[in-house]
Design an enzyme around this catalytic site. Structure first.
Site, PDB file in Angstrom:
ATOM      1  N   HIS A 109     -28.242 -72.906 -63.095  1.00 23.71           N
ATOM      2  CA  HIS A 109     -27.426 -73.456 -62.007  1.00 23.71           C
ATOM      3  C   HIS A 109     -26.196 -72.597 -61.719  1.00 23.71           C
ATOM      4  O   HIS A 109     -25.619 -72.693 -60.636  1.00 23.71           O
ATOM      5  CB  HIS A 109     -27.028 -74.906 -62.299  1.00 23.71           C
ATOM      6  CG  HIS A 109     -28.170 -75.861 -62.067  1.00 23.71           C
ATOM      7  ND1 HIS A 109     -28.538 -76.286 -60.814  1.00 23.71           N
ATOM      8  CD2 HIS A 109     -29.046 -76.432 -62.914  1.00 23.71           C
ATOM      9  CE1 HIS A 109     -29.574 -77.103 -60.905  1.00 23.71           C
ATOM     10  NE2 HIS A 109     -29.912 -77.205 -62.172  1.00 23.71           N
ATOM     11  N   GLU A 129     -32.315 -80.641 -52.982  1.00 23.46           N
ATOM     12  CA  GLU A 129     -31.350 -80.488 -54.076  1.00 23.46           C
ATOM     13  C   GLU A 129     -30.043 -81.238 -53.860  1.00 23.46           C
ATOM     14  O   GLU A 129     -29.620 -81.912 -54.821  1.00 23.46           O
ATOM     15  CB  GLU A 129     -31.097 -78.985 -54.330  1.00 23.46           C
ATOM     16  CG  GLU A 129     -30.341 -78.760 -55.589  1.00 23.46           C
ATOM     17  CD  GLU A 129     -30.175 -77.273 -55.908  1.00 23.46           C
ATOM     18  OE1 GLU A 129     -30.572 -76.421 -55.104  1.00 23.46           O
ATOM     19  OE2 GLU A 129     -29.621 -76.995 -56.964  1.00 23.46           O
ATOM     20  N   HIS A 175     -31.133 -85.244 -54.691  1.00 20.65           N
ATOM     21  CA  HIS A 175     -31.205 -84.891 -56.112  1.00 20.65           C
ATOM     22  C   HIS A 175     -29.831 -84.930 -56.789  1.00 20.65           C
ATOM     23  O   HIS A 175     -29.660 -85.537 -57.840  1.00 20.65           O
ATOM     24  CB  HIS A 175     -31.842 -83.512 -56.291  1.00 20.65           C
ATOM     25  CG  HIS A 175     -31.431 -82.836 -57.548  1.00 20.65           C
ATOM     26  ND1 HIS A 175     -30.395 -81.934 -57.606  1.00 20.65           N
ATOM     27  CD2 HIS A 175     -31.867 -82.972 -58.824  1.00 20.65           C
ATOM     28  CE1 HIS A 175     -30.224 -81.535 -58.852  1.00 20.65           C
ATOM     29  NE2 HIS A 175     -31.105 -82.147 -59.613  1.00 20.65           N
TER      30      HIS A 175
HETATM   31 CU1  CUO Z   1     -31.255 -78.735 -62.858  1.00 17.43          CU
HETATM   32 CU2  CUO Z   1     -31.190 -81.873 -61.671  1.00 17.43          CU
HETATM   33  O1  CUO Z   1     -30.545 -80.624 -62.944  1.00 17.43           O
HETATM   34  O2  CUO Z   1     -31.200 -79.830 -61.280  1.00 17.43           O
END
Ligand code: CUO
Length: 674
Positions: free
Chosen positions: A204, A342, A357
């Site tokens: 991320h 996302e 998400h």
């Molecule tokens: Cu990696 Cu929900 O945590 O995207």
């Protein structure tokens, strides 16, 4: 140095080399200002290096400074994202490294340390003049996000009483978050693995979903990679569960239903001096109204976004802000949906499809205190460095994956011309290792990680923490390929492993098995006319990074020779930890099928120069500043359903399978021992 001992001011000695920053007087925060001269003298006295900091006209930092210094920081919280976006922008906008260093000195004394670390990392990854620089591994800067706080008490004790160089590692006990009566505990070694959580944090970091500077987010096929990397996490977790006599994870698709699983993290934030809040069994997510985080949102909104998302899949098109529609194509549909889901700033219509998400993470992470009446901060689901510890992470992502799969199920199955590689026949695939032919072997292993850089206000010198994790013995694939095309050619080898039986011991149908396919490796190889024997080591996997890169600072430390490869740690820190390449298996030997496919490299390849770029975990992380190095859909050939009832019916001559087992031995060895 800004990453070391995050809450210790930069005018104190930083890092092993005892460097001290000489900051302009007005950079000192109020609490230190009256002492500025004496302090710098005191801390500068036995420093081996002083680093003069340029006095610059400081940018407006009021937005990022709104986050209190001692609070938690979450990228999933929209307000935090905005503050971080601004700070990244400021760091990217600095004229040169000297100015960046100057603003960092000022920020390090004032900005929330988690946010500071994140923003500086992103900026360093994206500035031309810092790209080669090292970013220390996150577990060293913030070990509190990865291990039991008892470790830090013990480490402080050790650093204070035992001279540096003679300190024994502090041991982190395995399996400490729940008792055996909790069935979910059987896979805690996976959920709470330090390397896995580091990978997720790093992923991320490399693929932020928001930044004022669009280039930081807009990477080749990033939406598709969001889908695929998380799909693989779910596949791996499900297989891990099956090895431990648990069923596949139940998706979290009813936002009104209680979440059966509780989770008590047993983590403390050293910065916030708070324990991470738990979630009790049977918790229901509730409408959020937390003015302090500027979050006000109802559960029904999550449901609305979900309906719109499903509608987009149903219609095979998304609605754009101007109310026109954009069809989802086979080429880019999954990428568009990934960004929409996302959601990242690349979402085609955030106003309409929302932030499904991310807000799922937020709702779950605040379920214990939705209106802030208990003044509690978010739970582990709110932080990408800790989210994978919680069983609910997998329930949420299993649902997200299901939605993506709904879309994939609408695509036309691959016809033979997409699968076959005429003239290429794979006659066999085998693995060999210490367990013998076609037996993978696993056991526990103990390794150490350095704690001292994350221990603020303690005596200097190394102190290690020893932790236990799963490990496998290295193995070799041997693949026999016959090239009857009459000419030399190039093949892309795609290697997967999957369980053979379901939870009741019945053979898995193709449709279920393909979703449990774990990518182990992908590589290209020239094929001469005639018979070819291709050997490949497990350590070369395109999915994983070696232990050293997960856990160690790769920078050239003073006095080290250093290498160009070492300097690439920043991006290269992304990758599935190699020690978790294989599922645990069972003592009896868990039956799996090894699958290999050789596809036509001319159809797969992406023409680009990858020299010098870090690409050894490209399957899950891509290649820095490059296009994703495979033209096929991610997960090919298992990314969509096929007509086949069983894997055997799916095979074309350029594919082969082998029945294998994964045998687990319940013994622990120290790293380096055999
Ligand atoms: Cu990696 Cu929900 O945590 O995207």
């Amino acid at each position: 140095l800004f990453f070391d001992r995050p809450t210790e001011p930069c005018f104190m000695q930083k890092g092993d080399e005892k460097a001290v920053f000489e900051v302009p007087e007005h950079y000192y925060p109020e609490k230190y200002r009256s002492l500025s001269t004496t302090l710098s003298n005191r801390f500068g006295d036995n420093a081996s290096r002083t680093i003069p900091v340029r006095n610059i006209a400081l940018p407006n930092l009021s937005l990022p400074m709104q986050l209190p210094y001692n609070d938690q920081f979450s990228l999933f919280v929209p307000q935090h994202r905005k503050m971080a976006g601004k700070l990244i922008d400021i760091f990217l906008g600095m004229r040169d490294v000297e100015d960046l260093q100057s603003v960092c000195s000022y920020c390090q004394l004032r900005i929330n340390p988690y946010m500071f670390n994140y923003c500086l990392s992103v900026a360093m990854l994206h500035r031309d003049d810092t790209k080669g620089l090292n970013i220390p591994t996150f577990v060293e800067s913030f070990p509190d996000k990865f291990m039991d706080p008892k470790v830090f008490r013990r480490a402080r004790e050790v650093t204070t009483t035992v001279p540096s160089g003679t300190r024994m590692p502090v041991v982190i006990p395995a399996n400490l978050t729940a008792a055996d009566s909790e069935p979910e505990q059987r896979v805690a070694y996976f959920r709470e693995d330090i390397g896995i959580n580091l990978h997720h944090w790093h992923w991320h970091l490399v693929y932020p979903f928001e930044a004022a500077n669009r280039e930081v987010v807009d990477k080749d096929r990033r939406g598709e990679l969001f889908y695929y990397m998380h799909q693989q996490i779910i596949a791996r977790y499900n297989v891990e569960r099956m090895c431990n006599n648990l069923g596949r994870v139940t998706r979290y698709n009813d936002f009104r239903a209680p979440i059966a699983e509780g989770y008590f993290p047993k983590l403390d934030s050293q910065v916030a001096s708070r324990a991470w809040p738990p979630r009790f069994e049977g918790t229901v997510i509730r409408d959020l109204d937390r003015p302090v985080d500027q979050i006000r949102i109802d559960v029904s909104e999550l449901e609305t976004w979900r309906e719109r998302f499903l509608q987009a899949i149903e219609n095979n098109s998304v609605i754009l802000p101007n109310n026109s529609t954009m069809p989802l194509t086979e080429e880019t549909g999954i990428d568009v949906l990934g960004n929409l889901m996302e959601s990242s700033i690349l979402s085609r219509n955030r106003g309409y499809y929302g932030d499904l998400h991310n807000m799922g993470h937020v709702f779950i992470s605040y379920s214990h205190d939705p209106d802030h009446r208990h003044l509690e901060q978010f739970g582990v689901m709110g932080d990408s460095a800790t989210a994978m510890r919680d069983p609910v992470f997998y329930r949420w992502h299993a649902y997200i994956d299901d939605i993506f799969n709904l879309y994939k199920s609408k695509l036309t199955p691959y016809a033979n011309d997409k699968l076959d590689f005429p003239g290429i026949r794979v006659s066999s695939v085998e693995v060999s290792g210490p367990g013998g032919a076609n037996t993978f072997t696993t056991q526990w292993e103990q390794s150490t990680v350095e704690l001292s850089r994350g221990l603020d206000f303690t005596p200097r010198g190394s102190v290690l923490a020893r932790f236990t994790h799963l490990q496998h013995d290295e193995f070799t694939y041997t693949i026999e390929v016959n090239n009857t095309s009459g000419a030399a050619t190039m093949g892309t080898f795609r290697v997967f492993v999957a369980p053979v039986n379901d939870e009741r011991g019945q053979p898995l149908r193709f449709e279920d098995q393909r979703r449990l396919m774990i990518e182990l490796d992908k590589f290209s190889q020239p094929l001469n006319p005639g018979a070819n024997t291709v050997r490949r080591q497990s350590a070369e996997s395109s999915v994983t990074i070696p232990y050293e890169r997960t856990f160690r600072d790769q920078a050239a430390r003073p006095g080290d020779a250093g290498s160009a490869a070492a300097a690439e740690f920043d991006f290269c820190g992304c990758g599935w930890p190699h020690h978790m390449l294989l599922p645990k298996g069972t003592a009896m030997g868990y039956p799996v099928v090894l699958f290999v496919m050789v596809s036509n490299w001319n159809d797969d390849r992406v023409q680009q120069d990858t020299v010098g770029s870090c690409n050894d975990a490209a399957s899950y992380c891509g290649i820095r500043d490059r296009r994703y190095p495979d033209r096929r859909p991610m997960g090919f050939p298992f990314d969509r359903p096929a007509g086949a009832a069983a894997l055997q019916d799916f095979l074309t001559p350029n594919m082969a399978t082998r029945a294998c087992t994964i045998r687990f031995t319940d013994a622990t060895r120290l790293r380096g021992q055999r």
